[in-house]
Design a protein around this motif. Structure first.
Motif, PDB file in Angstrom:
ATOM      1  N   HIS A   1      -1.231 -10.112  -0.719  1.00  0.00           N
ATOM      2  CA  HIS A   1      -0.209 -10.155   0.339  1.00  0.00           C
ATOM      3  C   HIS A   1       1.126 -10.130  -0.393  1.00  0.00           C
ATOM      4  O   HIS A   1       1.485 -11.085  -1.078  1.00  0.00           O
TER       5      HIS A   1
ATOM      6  N   PRO B   1       9.313  -1.750   7.050  1.00  0.00           N
ATOM      7  CA  PRO B   1       8.222  -2.504   6.425  1.00  0.00           C
ATOM      8  C   PRO B   1       8.764  -3.473   5.386  1.00  0.00           C
ATOM      9  O   PRO B   1       9.615  -3.100   4.564  1.00  0.00           O
ATOM     10  N   ASN B   2       8.309  -4.710   5.421  1.00  0.00           N
ATOM     11  CA  ASN B   2       8.759  -5.712   4.457  1.00  0.00           C
ATOM     12  C   ASN B   2       7.622  -6.366   3.682  1.00  0.00           C
ATOM     13  O   ASN B   2       7.858  -6.919   2.607  1.00  0.00           O
ATOM     14  N   THR B   3       6.422  -6.333   4.219  1.00  0.00           N
ATOM     15  CA  THR B   3       5.259  -6.843   3.500  1.00  0.00           C
ATOM     16  C   THR B   3       4.066  -5.938   3.767  1.00  0.00           C
ATOM     17  O   THR B   3       4.071  -5.135   4.704  1.00  0.00           O
ATOM     18  N   PHE B   4       3.046  -6.094   2.931  1.00  0.00           N
ATOM     19  CA  PHE B   4       1.781  -5.410   3.174  1.00  0.00           C
ATOM     20  C   PHE B   4       0.655  -6.315   2.680  1.00  0.00           C
ATOM     21  O   PHE B   4       0.881  -7.256   1.907  1.00  0.00           O
TER      22      PHE B   4
ATOM     23  N   VAL C   1      -6.076  -2.210   4.751  1.00  0.00           N
ATOM     24  CA  VAL C   1      -4.684  -2.214   4.311  1.00  0.00           C
ATOM     25  C   VAL C   1      -3.810  -2.317   5.554  1.00  0.00           C
ATOM     26  O   VAL C   1      -4.009  -1.582   6.520  1.00  0.00           O
ATOM     27  N   GLU C   2      -2.855  -3.246   5.537  1.00  0.00           N
ATOM     28  CA  GLU C   2      -1.955  -3.436   6.672  1.00  0.00           C
ATOM     29  C   GLU C   2      -0.514  -3.508   6.168  1.00  0.00           C
ATOM     30  O   GLU C   2      -0.257  -3.965   5.048  1.00  0.00           O
ATOM     31  N   GLU C   3       0.431  -3.084   7.010  1.00  0.00           N
ATOM     32  CA  GLU C   3       1.856  -3.207   6.711  1.00  0.00           C
ATOM     33  C   GLU C   3       2.528  -3.999   7.823  1.00  0.00           C
ATOM     34  O   GLU C   3       2.172  -3.857   8.992  1.00  0.00           O
ATOM     35  N   TYR C   4       3.525  -4.815   7.442  1.00  0.00           N
ATOM     36  CA  TYR C   4       4.147  -5.720   8.397  1.00  0.00           C
ATOM     37  C   TYR C   4       5.676  -5.653   8.303  1.00  0.00           C
ATOM     38  O   TYR C   4       6.229  -5.436   7.214  1.00  0.00           O
TER      39      TYR C   4
ATOM     40  N   TYR D   1      12.929   4.627  -4.338  1.00  0.00           N
ATOM     41  CA  TYR D   1      11.534   4.217  -4.123  1.00  0.00           C
ATOM     42  C   TYR D   1      10.667   4.557  -5.324  1.00  0.00           C
ATOM     43  O   TYR D   1       9.736   3.829  -5.651  1.00  0.00           O
TER      44      TYR D   1
ATOM     45  N   LEU E   1       3.286   2.246  -2.894  1.00  0.00           N
ATOM     46  CA  LEU E   1       2.060   1.791  -2.247  1.00  0.00           C
ATOM     47  C   LEU E   1       0.872   2.613  -2.746  1.00  0.00           C
ATOM     48  O   LEU E   1      -0.215   2.070  -2.981  1.00  0.00           O
TER      49      LEU E   1
ATOM     50  N   HIS F   1       6.539  -5.305   0.480  1.00  0.00           N
ATOM     51  CA  HIS F   1       6.306  -3.864   0.560  1.00  0.00           C
ATOM     52  C   HIS F   1       7.086  -3.164  -0.549  1.00  0.00           C
ATOM     53  O   HIS F   1       8.208  -3.567  -0.881  1.00  0.00           O
TER      54      HIS F   1
END
Length: 254
Positions: free
Chosen positions: A153, A239-242, A216-219, A177, A199, A156
């Protein structure tokens, strides 16, 4: 140890003193059961229900470890290259009666036996210290038992691009990036070099180590917010976390 690693270690030692100063606050959070995000609990719930032995790479202040034991982990072994962080985390765990032990070591190359973990847990400012993701992922695979899982966790990979402007999201003109690294100018400061990985690079490193991706998830929510800052980049548009969950197949070779 090269000059960049030496400088980063010093920066993290300095930053970790914050976790000593905030010991009472951290203990209060641990007693209240806080540390893991709801998304982490949702993804890890079935694994934690089996009572796994967890290895936490780059364990920091150890609050996640206390939460993992409260959520079902049989025991947690934390590894961190800050002696300040590991000592403070061990004191808290001992005082709270949690089954956590801490090892002071640089990574990759955790000084732990192969196949010792049912779950390797990491993130929340961990991969930024890893210049060689392939070596990191290979060490994760070595630590996992057959059928064991990796859970990450993390911030991103696009986060270094976001400004902290409060009126609207913007991209920093001094970062890219696909850059290999940048110098941290916020926390932990001290001129630490943060390694950047896309990523795709992160996922491919995990796959290349022989692990299979399960999810895999992005938040939009960040895992950490600077005090007194309400950045527009944190308000749901970017996106700030994954999180990723992978496993070492039962048929995998040692």
């Amino acid at each position: 140890m090269d000059d960049v690693t030496r400088g980063n270690r010093l920066a993290w030692e300095t930053a970790s003193r914050k976790h000593v100063r905030e010991d009472a606050e951290l203990r209060g959070q641990a007693r209240a059961g806080g540390a893991l995000f709801a998304t982490e609990v949702e993804m890890l719930g079935p694994i934690l229900a089996t009572g796994p032995h967890v290895v936490h790479l780059q364990s920091g202040h150890g609050l996640d470890d206390l939460a993992l034991t409260a959520a079902g982990a049989r025991a947690v072994t934390g590894v961190d290259f800050s002696a300040t962080a590991t000592a403070a985390a061990q004191r808290r765990a001992d005082d709270l009666g949690r089954a956590c032990r801490y090892v002071h070591a640089a990574l990759p190359g955790a000084p732990l036996a192969g196949g010792c973990a049912d779950l390797v847990y990491t993130g929340k400012g961990a991969l930024i210290w890893m210049p060689d993701l392939a070596a990191w992922a290979a060490d994760v695979a070595r630590l996992l038992r057959r059928g064991g899982h990796l859970f990450v966790h993390e911030a991103h990979p696009a986060v270094p691009l976001w400004t902290w402007d409060e009126d609207e999201p913007r991209i920093r003109p001094d970062r890219g990036y696909f850059a290999g690294s940048h110098v941290n100018d916020t926390f932990p400061a001290g001129g630490a070099v943060e390694w950047q990985h896309t990523l795709g690079e992160i996922l491919n490193a995990v796959i290349g180590a022989g692990l299979e991706l399960r999810r895999v998830e992005e938040y939009p929510e960040p895992f950490w917010r600077a005090d007194g800052v309400d950045a527009a980049a944190w308000r749901g548009r970017l996106p700030n976390t994954f999180a990723l969950l992978a496993w070492r197949p039962e048929s995998a070779a040692h």
